[in-house]
Design a protein around this motif. Structure first.
Motif, PDB file in Angstrom:
ATOM      1  N   LEU A 115       0.836  -1.200   0.000  1.00 19.27           N
ATOM      2  CA  LEU A 115       0.000   0.000   0.000  1.00 19.27           C
ATOM      3  C   LEU A 115       0.870   1.250   0.000  1.00 19.27           C
ATOM      4  O   LEU A 115       0.675   2.165  -0.785  1.00 19.27           O
ATOM      5  CB  LEU A 115      -0.932  -0.013   1.220  1.00 19.27           C
TER       6      LEU A 115
ATOM      7  N   ARG B 252       2.499   2.469  -3.251  1.00 22.97           N
ATOM      8  CA  ARG B 252       1.775   3.247  -4.261  1.00 22.97           C
ATOM      9  C   ARG B 252       2.115   4.727  -4.235  1.00 22.97           C
ATOM     10  O   ARG B 252       1.922   5.430  -5.217  1.00 22.97           O
ATOM     11  CB  ARG B 252       0.261   3.049  -4.060  1.00 22.97           C
TER      12      ARG B 252
ATOM     13  N   LYS C  60       4.514   6.071  -6.901  1.00 22.80           N
ATOM     14  CA  LYS C  60       4.148   6.018  -8.316  1.00 22.80           C
ATOM     15  C   LYS C  60       3.234   7.150  -8.716  1.00 22.80           C
ATOM     16  O   LYS C  60       2.547   7.727  -7.897  1.00 22.80           O
ATOM     17  CB  LYS C  60       3.449   4.682  -8.615  1.00 22.80           C
ATOM     18  N   GLY C  61       3.181   7.349 -10.028  1.00 21.86           N
ATOM     19  CA  GLY C  61       2.195   8.246 -10.615  1.00 21.86           C
ATOM     20  C   GLY C  61       2.135   9.585  -9.919  1.00 21.86           C
ATOM     21  O   GLY C  61       3.159  10.205  -9.653  1.00 21.86           O
ATOM     22  N   GLY C  62       0.932  10.015  -9.615  1.00 26.63           N
ATOM     23  CA  GLY C  62       0.754  11.297  -8.975  1.00 26.63           C
ATOM     24  C   GLY C  62       0.974  12.437  -9.955  1.00 26.63           C
ATOM     25  O   GLY C  62       1.187  12.224 -11.140  1.00 26.63           O
TER      26      GLY C  62
ATOM     27  N   ASN D 234       0.820   5.679 -17.370  1.00 20.80           N
ATOM     28  CA  ASN D 234       1.729   6.604 -16.687  1.00 20.80           C
ATOM     29  C   ASN D 234       1.642   6.465 -15.162  1.00 20.80           C
ATOM     30  O   ASN D 234       2.662   6.516 -14.470  1.00 20.80           O
ATOM     31  CB  ASN D 234       1.420   8.044 -17.094  1.00 20.80           C
ATOM     32  N   GLY D 235       0.419   6.272 -14.655  1.00 23.94           N
ATOM     33  CA  GLY D 235       0.250   6.187 -13.208  1.00 23.94           C
ATOM     34  C   GLY D 235       1.039   5.053 -12.593  1.00 23.94           C
ATOM     35  O   GLY D 235       1.535   5.156 -11.478  1.00 23.94           O
ATOM     36  N   PHE D 236       1.161   3.970 -13.311  1.00 23.30           N
ATOM     37  CA  PHE D 236       1.871   2.818 -12.776  1.00 23.30           C
ATOM     38  C   PHE D 236       3.374   2.900 -13.041  1.00 23.30           C
ATOM     39  O   PHE D 236       4.184   2.456 -12.231  1.00 23.30           O
ATOM     40  CB  PHE D 236       1.323   1.533 -13.394  1.00 23.30           C
TER      41      PHE D 236
ATOM     42  N   LEU E 195      -1.189  -4.686  -7.240  1.00 18.62           N
ATOM     43  CA  LEU E 195      -1.468  -4.921  -8.659  1.00 18.62           C
ATOM     44  C   LEU E 195      -0.596  -6.031  -9.233  1.00 18.62           C
ATOM     45  O   LEU E 195      -1.008  -6.760 -10.132  1.00 18.62           O
ATOM     46  CB  LEU E 195      -1.272  -3.620  -9.454  1.00 18.62           C
TER      47      LEU E 195
ATOM     48  N   MET F   9      -5.509   1.574  -4.676  1.00 16.79           N
ATOM     49  CA  MET F   9      -4.933   1.168  -5.956  1.00 16.79           C
ATOM     50  C   MET F   9      -5.400   2.045  -7.110  1.00 16.79           C
ATOM     51  O   MET F   9      -4.685   2.248  -8.080  1.00 16.79           O
ATOM     52  CB  MET F   9      -5.271  -0.300  -6.247  1.00 16.79           C
TER      53      MET F   9
ATOM     54  N   GLN G 221      -5.406   5.011  -7.498  1.00 16.35           N
ATOM     55  CA  GLN G 221      -4.615   6.197  -7.825  1.00 16.35           C
ATOM     56  C   GLN G 221      -3.616   5.955  -8.947  1.00 16.35           C
ATOM     57  O   GLN G 221      -3.109   6.903  -9.526  1.00 16.35           O
ATOM     58  CB  GLN G 221      -3.959   6.782  -6.560  1.00 16.35           C
ATOM     59  N   TYR G 222      -3.343   4.696  -9.290  1.00 24.04           N
ATOM     60  CA  TYR G 222      -2.522   4.522 -10.492  1.00 24.04           C
ATOM     61  C   TYR G 222      -3.190   3.688 -11.574  1.00 24.04           C
ATOM     62  O   TYR G 222      -2.527   3.078 -12.392  1.00 24.04           O
ATOM     63  CB  TYR G 222      -1.108   4.051 -10.188  1.00 24.04           C
ATOM     64  N   LEU G 223      -4.511   3.725 -11.574  1.00 27.17           N
ATOM     65  CA  LEU G 223      -5.220   2.974 -12.613  1.00 27.17           C
ATOM     66  C   LEU G 223      -5.788   3.881 -13.699  1.00 27.17           C
ATOM     67  O   LEU G 223      -6.668   3.469 -14.458  1.00 27.17           O
ATOM     68  CB  LEU G 223      -6.337   2.142 -11.981  1.00 27.17           C
TER      69      LEU G 223
END
Lengths: 528, 195
Positions: free
Chosen positions: A53, A56, A59-61, A75-77, A361, B91, B93-95
């Protein structure tokens, strides 16, 4: 945190990931005054909590990236947010591109050529490898192009790795240790990995080579300053439009500031770098900076991930090991037409026996989204002891129409959002299909009771600021120096004219090593 | 047990607590830090969801991932949605969904409840096993008529993962599966007591 420089400095670097940190270290060590502006927050090592958790947050943001094509680049991942960029959640699988990857157009009439050959990059791969440390076995890895032996022995192989290797062997295929920039023993003052499988959450012990472990400390020791929470919104140019003069940025407390410099290096990851250049248009550069070719934002590629899963009678304890895997197979890599009969084109590799945590994920639970209720409970109990996995990294044909443009929508700072129009080529989809078919066959040969795969997912993002020999059809030369503005450089996987079928970070470093060396040697002529 | 704090926490303390998977709430006039499971037991007030949405989410979570209701799927999702997007650990937030994420959940839960009402004249949370499973299966396959939320298979995927996160993504969840957590840096407590 350091104050932003008030006076003009030698180089301002946008982004603190693999490329930005590498440039910063080399330039600062050459005596240049360097500032790194990072849009995301600081990432102290003691906040890299072992949790899928927490992971995360790395990543991304940032500003959303809009997607309008039939495929996505994720892009988020794939992106990273914070000091260290995406290296903070990368798994440090560091294979080299192969010789044919640099000449795809010449050899096959597809995609593009690189402006350099493998031989041009080999010394830099060797240098980076020695500096950062890679565990592997260059002799067993028979598909590896020429170069120095890996400085550390291979990573350990667990039951999970061994059973998948048996599957490959049953099909007459070989595996080798995977090259990982993760310490299999202590190396240059950094400890050995504990193989507890938390790479995705960031490595707080420094066993994994990333920007915070290697190049940011070097840069700071040589006097460079790092400025988190400072988002660059525009690259500035001289009145005549012939040179860049610095950047404009927003600080977290809402101040709009300028950092002036003789050289600007844009290394803000594959989507944000072209976004920034497009958004920095001027009357002299109406289509964006470094875009006289019209190819800024074009030729975006992403590796199609081909994840294979299975349940094996043996206890495989999949939660442990490295996230990137234990073993490698590049059986067909050097023949990009190996699967041409099905319309496929390109190279791929298998990263074998990745660590699998229960959630997340890339964890166990999402691999069987069809299961719920008591069936899910039963599966989780079984899979957390018996699961095996490997992931294919499949090449993506470089197409001009797969591109990043600016959206009419703007972010909170007034900068237009990036919009990505990406639809994978049919040949890339067919290659993914071929890899999946092979992977499932390997897992059946390995003795699984069940084998299945996940859908195609975007892994790594490349292109958009491609390098080339000509100003008429590429954004930069082979050093990442833009054709249009000699003191503007680009770093990162956005430079890749083609994706290859291997993980990009090692090549990002090799390119940054070559570019920064060129920049230091040619400083006076570059700054004019 | 909830740990009483003597003074109102600073924003940084709240962020830090949130980062540890804790909720900072007012109970009986006192600021306390709770883990999601503790918040569930204490019936802590929700920041985002209405009582109807909360009931639907808790019921859906439990049906997808048994044990997740008790593990705190409701307060977990509620709290993360109330956090700033950059502090969100969901999760989603990056999907590829634009923040804020609350409308995604709100419309999805509303659509599921509406489907339950249309088919069975009952809120989703009060459905018996068979009709609930039938609805979930249709949602997972994108076969619910008049669905007015985010694409229903995607909504299913996201909610299922949220429930898995709470159920299996903690030290307690790993232990229940017999998996050694082996943290470099532990997420304090079940989700965390502030030390």
């Amino acid at each position: 945190m350091s104050e932003l420089p008030n006076e003009k400095i030698d180089a301002v670097i946008v982004g603190s990931g693999a490329a930005g940190s590498h440039f910063a270290a080399r330039l600062a060590q050459a005596g240049k005054r360097v500032a790194i502006l990072e849009a995301g927050p600081a990432r102290p090592k003691d906040e890299l909590v072992s949790s899928m958790l927490w992971a995360r947050r790395l990543k991304g943001g940032g500003a959303p990236v809009l997607e309008t094509g039939k495929g996505t680049v994720g892009n988020g991942f794939n992106a990273g947010r914070g000091v260290g960029g995406s290296t903070m959640h990368h798994y440090a699988v560091w294979p080299r591109l192969h010789e044919n990857d640099f000449r795809v157009k010449s050899l096959y009439g597809r995609s593009r050529d690189w402006p350099i050959a493998y031989a041009d990059l080999q010394p830099y791969y060797d240098r980076v490898q020695e500096e950062c440390g890679i565990s592997g076995d260059h002799l067993a890895e028979t598909t590896r192009p020429p170069g120095s032996p890996y400085p550390m022995p291979p990573v350990p192989v667990s039951v999970q790795g061994r059973v998948v290797a048996q599957g490959f062997a049953a099909m007459g295929m070989k595996v080798s240790p995977i090259p990982l920039a993760v310490n299999s023993r202590s190396y240059k003052g950094r400890p050995s990995c504990l193989w507890d499988g938390w790479c995705d959450a960031g490595c707080p012990i420094g066993a994994l080579a990333n920007a915070q472990t290697i190049h940011l400390p070097q840069a700071e020791a040589a006097g460079a300053t790092i400025h988190p929470d400072t988002e660059v919104v525009r690259v500035l140019t001289s009145a005549d439009g012939k040179r860049v003069t610095g950047v404009e940025a927003m600080t977290k407390d809402g101040r709009r500031v300028r950092v002036m410099a003789d050289v600007v290096v844009v290394a803000a990851f594959t989507i944000q770098s072209p976004r920034l250049l497009l958004a920095s248009a001027t009357p002299q550069h109406p289509e964006g900076l470094a875009n006289s070719s019209g190819n800024l934002g074009r030729f975006v590629t992403t590796h199609g991930a081909a994840p294979i899963f299975g349940l094996h009678p043996k206890v495989t304890t999949p939660a442990f090991g490295a996230f990137g895997g234990q073993l490698l197979n590049q059986e067909h890599y050097d023949d990009k037409n190996a699967h041409a009969s099905s319309g496929a084109f390109g190279s791929y590799q298998w990263m074998i026996a990745n660590a699998l945590k229960p959630n997340g994920l890339l964890g166990i639970a999402p691999t069987r989204p069809d299961l719920r209720g008591p069936a899910l409970t039963k599966f989780m109990e079984q899979a957390s002891e018996h699961m095996i996995t490997m992931t294919g990294v499949t090449e993506d044909e470089a197409l001009a129409e797969n591109r990043i443009t600016l959206s009419p929508r703007k972010d909170a700072l007034g900068v237009p959002l990036a919009s990505v129009d990406y639809t994978p080529a049919k040949a890339s989809m067919a290659l993914w299909d071929a890899a999946i078919a092979e992977g499932l066959e390997v897992f059946r040969a390995a003795g699984t009771s069940e084998a299945w795969n996940a859908p195609r997912a975007p892994m790594h993002i490349m292109g958009g600021t491609v390098m080339g020999t000509s100003a008429t059809d590429s954004v930069t030369n082979s050093y990442g120096q833009t054709h249009d503005l000699p003191n503007l450089f680009v770093g990162g996987a956005g430079l890749f004219p083609t994706s290859g079928g291997v993980n990009p970070t090692f090549t990002v470093h090799a390119l940054a090593a070559r570019s920064s060396e060129y920049l230091v040697k040619n400083w006076d002529s570059v700054i004019g | 047990m909830p740990k009483p704090e003597s003074a109102k926490p600073t924003r940084r303390e709240i962020l830090k607590a949130g980062g540890l998977g804790l909720l900072t709430v007012t109970l009986g006039g006192q600021w306390v830090h709770l883990s999601p499971a503790e918040a569930q037991a204490a019936g802590a007030p929700l920041a985002v969801f209405t009582p109807e949405e909360a009931a639907t989410l808790a019921a859906l979570g439990e049906r997808l991932v048994p044990g997740s209701w008790k593990a705190g799927v409701l307060p977990f999702v509620d709290y993360q949605l109330a956090a700033a997007p950059e502090d969100c650990m969901l999760m989603i937030q990056y999907l590829g969904v634009d923040p804020p994420f609350t409308p995604f959940y709100r419309t999805g839960l509303g659509a599921l409840d509406a489907a339950a009402q249309a088919r069975h004249q009952s809120p989703f949370a009060k459905l018996e096993d068979a009709p609930a499973e039938e609805l979930i299966a249709a949602m997972a396959e994108g076969k619910l008529e008049n669905w007015a939320g985010p694409p229903s298979p995607f909504f299913y995927f996201v909610l299922r993962n949220d429930a898995c996160d709470v159920m299996y993504g903690t030290e307690k969840g790993f232990a229940a599966l017999g998996v050694h957590y082996a943290a470099h840096i532990r997420p304090p407590s079940e989700w965390g007591e502030i030390s």
